[in-house]
Design a protein around this motif. Structure first.
Motif, PDB file in Angstrom:
ATOM      1  N   LEU B  85       0.808  -1.217   0.000  1.00  0.00           N
ATOM      2  CA  LEU B  85       0.000   0.000   0.000  1.00  0.00           C
ATOM      3  C   LEU B  85       0.847   1.275   0.000  1.00  0.00           C
ATOM      4  O   LEU B  85       0.563   2.211  -0.760  1.00  0.00           O
ATOM      5  CB  LEU B  85      -0.932  -0.039   1.218  1.00  0.00           C
ATOM      6  CG  LEU B  85      -1.994   1.041   1.382  1.00  0.00           C
ATOM      7  CD1 LEU B  85      -2.880   1.189   0.137  1.00  0.00           C
ATOM      8  CD2 LEU B  85      -2.851   0.722   2.605  1.00  0.00           C
ATOM      9  N   MET B  86       1.882   1.322   0.825  1.00  0.00           N
ATOM     10  CA  MET B  86       2.735   2.519   0.900  1.00  0.00           C
ATOM     11  C   MET B  86       3.496   2.736  -0.411  1.00  0.00           C
ATOM     12  O   MET B  86       3.598   3.857  -0.890  1.00  0.00           O
ATOM     13  CB  MET B  86       3.722   2.414   2.057  1.00  0.00           C
ATOM     14  CG  MET B  86       3.161   2.822   3.419  1.00  0.00           C
ATOM     15  SD  MET B  86       2.338   4.464   3.466  1.00  0.00           S
ATOM     16  CE  MET B  86       3.679   5.555   2.909  1.00  0.00           C
ATOM     17  N   ALA B  88       2.523   1.781  -3.380  1.00  0.00           N
ATOM     18  CA  ALA B  88       1.526   2.231  -4.352  1.00  0.00           C
ATOM     19  C   ALA B  88       1.240   3.721  -4.169  1.00  0.00           C
ATOM     20  O   ALA B  88       1.148   4.475  -5.139  1.00  0.00           O
ATOM     21  CB  ALA B  88       0.255   1.412  -4.200  1.00  0.00           C
ATOM     22  N   ALA B  89       1.134   4.147  -2.898  1.00  0.00           N
ATOM     23  CA  ALA B  89       0.835   5.554  -2.611  1.00  0.00           C
ATOM     24  C   ALA B  89       1.990   6.462  -3.052  1.00  0.00           C
ATOM     25  O   ALA B  89       1.762   7.514  -3.654  1.00  0.00           O
ATOM     26  CB  ALA B  89       0.558   5.741  -1.127  1.00  0.00           C
ATOM     27  N   LYS B  92       1.975   6.739  -6.784  1.00  0.00           N
ATOM     28  CA  LYS B  92       0.860   7.554  -7.287  1.00  0.00           C
ATOM     29  C   LYS B  92       1.159   9.041  -7.124  1.00  0.00           C
ATOM     30  O   LYS B  92       0.757   9.843  -7.979  1.00  0.00           O
ATOM     31  CB  LYS B  92      -0.443   7.162  -6.592  1.00  0.00           C
ATOM     32  CG  LYS B  92      -1.710   7.611  -7.339  1.00  0.00           C
ATOM     33  CD  LYS B  92      -1.678   7.293  -8.808  1.00  0.00           C
ATOM     34  CE  LYS B  92      -2.951   7.377  -9.615  1.00  0.00           C
ATOM     35  NZ  LYS B  92      -3.843   8.501  -9.415  1.00  0.00           N
ATOM     36  N   LEU B  93       1.873   9.408  -6.072  1.00  0.00           N
ATOM     37  CA  LEU B  93       2.242  10.806  -5.867  1.00  0.00           C
ATOM     38  C   LEU B  93       3.111  11.292  -7.023  1.00  0.00           C
ATOM     39  O   LEU B  93       2.959  12.422  -7.497  1.00  0.00           O
ATOM     40  CB  LEU B  93       2.989  10.983  -4.541  1.00  0.00           C
ATOM     41  CG  LEU B  93       2.150  11.421  -3.331  1.00  0.00           C
ATOM     42  CD1 LEU B  93       3.042  11.524  -2.114  1.00  0.00           C
ATOM     43  CD2 LEU B  93       1.454  12.746  -3.590  1.00  0.00           C
ATOM     44  N   VAL B  95       3.144   9.970 -10.099  1.00  0.00           N
ATOM     45  CA  VAL B  95       2.246  10.033 -11.260  1.00  0.00           C
ATOM     46  C   VAL B  95       1.448  11.333 -11.236  1.00  0.00           C
ATOM     47  O   VAL B  95       1.335  12.031 -12.250  1.00  0.00           O
ATOM     48  CB  VAL B  95       1.278   8.824 -11.265  1.00  0.00           C
ATOM     49  CG1 VAL B  95       0.129   9.049 -12.233  1.00  0.00           C
ATOM     50  CG2 VAL B  95       2.017   7.548 -11.592  1.00  0.00           C
ATOM     51  N   ASN B  96       0.915  11.680 -10.060  1.00  0.00           N
ATOM     52  CA  ASN B  96       0.111  12.899  -9.928  1.00  0.00           C
ATOM     53  C   ASN B  96       0.931  14.161 -10.199  1.00  0.00           C
ATOM     54  O   ASN B  96       0.444  15.114 -10.817  1.00  0.00           O
ATOM     55  CB  ASN B  96      -0.519  12.986  -8.529  1.00  0.00           C
ATOM     56  CG  ASN B  96      -1.666  12.010  -8.346  1.00  0.00           C
ATOM     57  OD1 ASN B  96      -2.123  11.372  -9.296  1.00  0.00           O
ATOM     58  ND2 ASN B  96      -2.141  11.869  -7.122  1.00  0.00           N
ATOM     59  N   ALA B  97       2.186  14.161  -9.737  1.00  0.00           N
ATOM     60  CA  ALA B  97       3.048  15.333  -9.941  1.00  0.00           C
ATOM     61  C   ALA B  97       3.267  15.576 -11.430  1.00  0.00           C
ATOM     62  O   ALA B  97       3.296  16.727 -11.894  1.00  0.00           O
ATOM     63  CB  ALA B  97       4.368  15.145  -9.221  1.00  0.00           C
ATOM     64  N   TYR B 100      -0.182  16.757 -13.054  1.00  0.00           N
ATOM     65  CA  TYR B 100      -0.588  18.117 -12.724  1.00  0.00           C
ATOM     66  C   TYR B 100       0.633  18.975 -12.408  1.00  0.00           C
ATOM     67  O   TYR B 100       0.855  19.359 -11.261  1.00  0.00           O
ATOM     68  CB  TYR B 100      -1.518  18.108 -11.495  1.00  0.00           C
ATOM     69  CG  TYR B 100      -2.753  17.261 -11.672  1.00  0.00           C
ATOM     70  CD1 TYR B 100      -2.858  16.011 -11.062  1.00  0.00           C
ATOM     71  CD2 TYR B 100      -3.822  17.679 -12.482  1.00  0.00           C
ATOM     72  CE1 TYR B 100      -3.982  15.223 -11.233  1.00  0.00           C
ATOM     73  CE2 TYR B 100      -4.945  16.899 -12.666  1.00  0.00           C
ATOM     74  CZ  TYR B 100      -5.017  15.656 -12.039  1.00  0.00           C
ATOM     75  OH  TYR B 100      -6.122  14.865 -12.218  1.00  0.00           O
ATOM     76  N   PRO B 101       1.453  19.268 -13.456  1.00  0.00           N
ATOM     77  CA  PRO B 101       2.653  20.087 -13.205  1.00  0.00           C
ATOM     78  C   PRO B 101       2.256  21.429 -12.594  1.00  0.00           C
ATOM     79  O   PRO B 101       1.259  22.026 -13.000  1.00  0.00           O
ATOM     80  CB  PRO B 101       3.278  20.254 -14.594  1.00  0.00           C
ATOM     81  CG  PRO B 101       2.232  19.882 -15.570  1.00  0.00           C
ATOM     82  CD  PRO B 101       1.270  18.969 -14.886  1.00  0.00           C
ATOM     83  N   VAL B 102       3.057  21.895 -11.624  1.00  0.00           N
ATOM     84  CA  VAL B 102       2.718  23.109 -10.877  1.00  0.00           C
ATOM     85  C   VAL B 102       2.353  24.286 -11.765  1.00  0.00           C
ATOM     86  O   VAL B 102       1.344  24.960 -11.561  1.00  0.00           O
ATOM     87  CB  VAL B 102       3.881  23.522  -9.936  1.00  0.00           C
ATOM     88  CG1 VAL B 102       3.554  24.855  -9.265  1.00  0.00           C
ATOM     89  CG2 VAL B 102       4.116  22.453  -8.899  1.00  0.00           C
ATOM     90  N   ALA B 105      -1.009  23.575 -13.293  1.00  0.00           N
ATOM     91  CA  ALA B 105      -2.114  23.300 -12.381  1.00  0.00           C
ATOM     92  C   ALA B 105      -2.487  24.453 -11.463  1.00  0.00           C
ATOM     93  O   ALA B 105      -3.592  24.511 -10.935  1.00  0.00           O
ATOM     94  CB  ALA B 105      -1.776  22.071 -11.529  1.00  0.00           C
ATOM     95  N   LYS B 111      -8.692  20.273 -13.896  1.00  0.00           N
ATOM     96  CA  LYS B 111      -9.330  19.251 -13.066  1.00  0.00           C
ATOM     97  C   LYS B 111     -10.424  19.868 -12.211  1.00  0.00           C
ATOM     98  O   LYS B 111     -11.475  19.296 -12.010  1.00  0.00           O
ATOM     99  CB  LYS B 111      -8.283  18.583 -12.172  1.00  0.00           C
ATOM    100  CG  LYS B 111      -8.873  17.565 -11.210  1.00  0.00           C
ATOM    101  CD  LYS B 111      -7.806  16.940 -10.317  1.00  0.00           C
ATOM    102  CE  LYS B 111      -8.450  15.993  -9.303  1.00  0.00           C
ATOM    103  NZ  LYS B 111      -7.466  15.421  -8.392  1.00  0.00           N
TER     104      LYS B 111
END
Lengths: 115, 115, 115, 115
Positions: B85-86, B88-89, B92-93, B95-97, B100-102, B105, B111
């Protein structure tokens, strides 16, 4: 810092850098968490229980992303509410142990046999 | 052992002692997690966003229990699927970065502005 | 035939033609319905209550599709369970009227003021 | 008036009599609908698919109440958004027929076999 606390800090920076705190009311975060939980559920909706125990590598990877999404919103929401997530989880385990004592719960637990 | 790994072990013992593994197919666990996420959502459904930022002590305690329920099922489901789980988390962080580049975003992120 | 009964018949033909009845256990249909309800929820998750009262044409069209998805699974699931959906709805309205008598419910209903 | 239109009118009177329109923003109604869909899901979470096809009278009655709750919020939300629910459902059936043509969908539909 524990691993969940690290996640909490990273999520704070992530939202601050993008000026997203304005959208992160607990109400909205609870909605987002619920949506992610359903995206996780969707991966299993047409599988049998047996198939769900034997996911392909692709499905497993997709499921891992959804598990991650749920955890990220869980940590973020807890943070915004000032609630210690691990404490809450440990307390709930104690509550559950009392609610389902082993001798009563073993075999046909009323929780599982409400047909 | 990390705190999530401790939780994982406690949940294994809890289910084994009550002979509940038979009910804990990933499909069923995903359903249960989704149900708990909705019980969490229910606490906020008639509150305004502002009210959700200022919960009473009673509501906060009730919400903490639901947050805990979601985490417990998340850890249990990840365990049954053999997914870390950790990890994966953390992935995902990243992937999200990238998603949604600063600079893109910040302010009006597509979004958040899909009206 | 009422309009919901027509929908029921069309859904029977639709599934039969594609040999999909095998997947349409009530358990699976309840999962699918829940997933669609969350896809509907997703359209509102970052909107304020005010914005949700003034959807753009595009969002309104997207929301209409999700409302439709929920209704279709509702009709299909009721059919598979042999439950009359309209009867159930009419009965529930009576139950609700008794549960929330006007004189008690008007203004600060405990249902809505649990903060 | 069709049966759904009758339900719509009764729900308008019900909310107006209790001064509940203030809480019935589409955002909140979408949340409430999602919560009810999960209460419906909960009735099935520990049942096998086979058991879900053979509910006891008690469970069936409980499920009927949840199906009703979902329909009531669906009608109420559509009304608040000015969306014709039956039209949306009929349109979606056409969309689905094109998305899953019989010859392609029969047997192993990619929708159902994504393992």
């Amino acid at each position: 810092m524990s691993e969940l606390e690290q996640l909490r800090e990273q999520l704070r920076e992530f939202a601050a850098a993008r000026d997203w705190d304005q959208f992160h009311s607990p109400k909205n975060l609870a909605m987002a968490l619920s949506v992610e939980a359903a995206e996780l559920l969707e991966k299993f909706q047409w599988l049998s229980e047996e198939q769900s125990r034997n996911l392909s590598a692709d499905t497993s990877a997709a499921v891992a992303e959804e598990l991650a999404d749920v955890l990220l919103y869980l940590v973020r929401l807890s943070d915004k509410l000032g609630i210690d997530l691990m404490d809450a989880a440990r307390n709930k385990l104690v509550v559950n142990a009392n609610k389902y004592p082993v001798d009563k719960a073993r075999g046909h637990s009323r929780k599982y046999n409400e047909l």
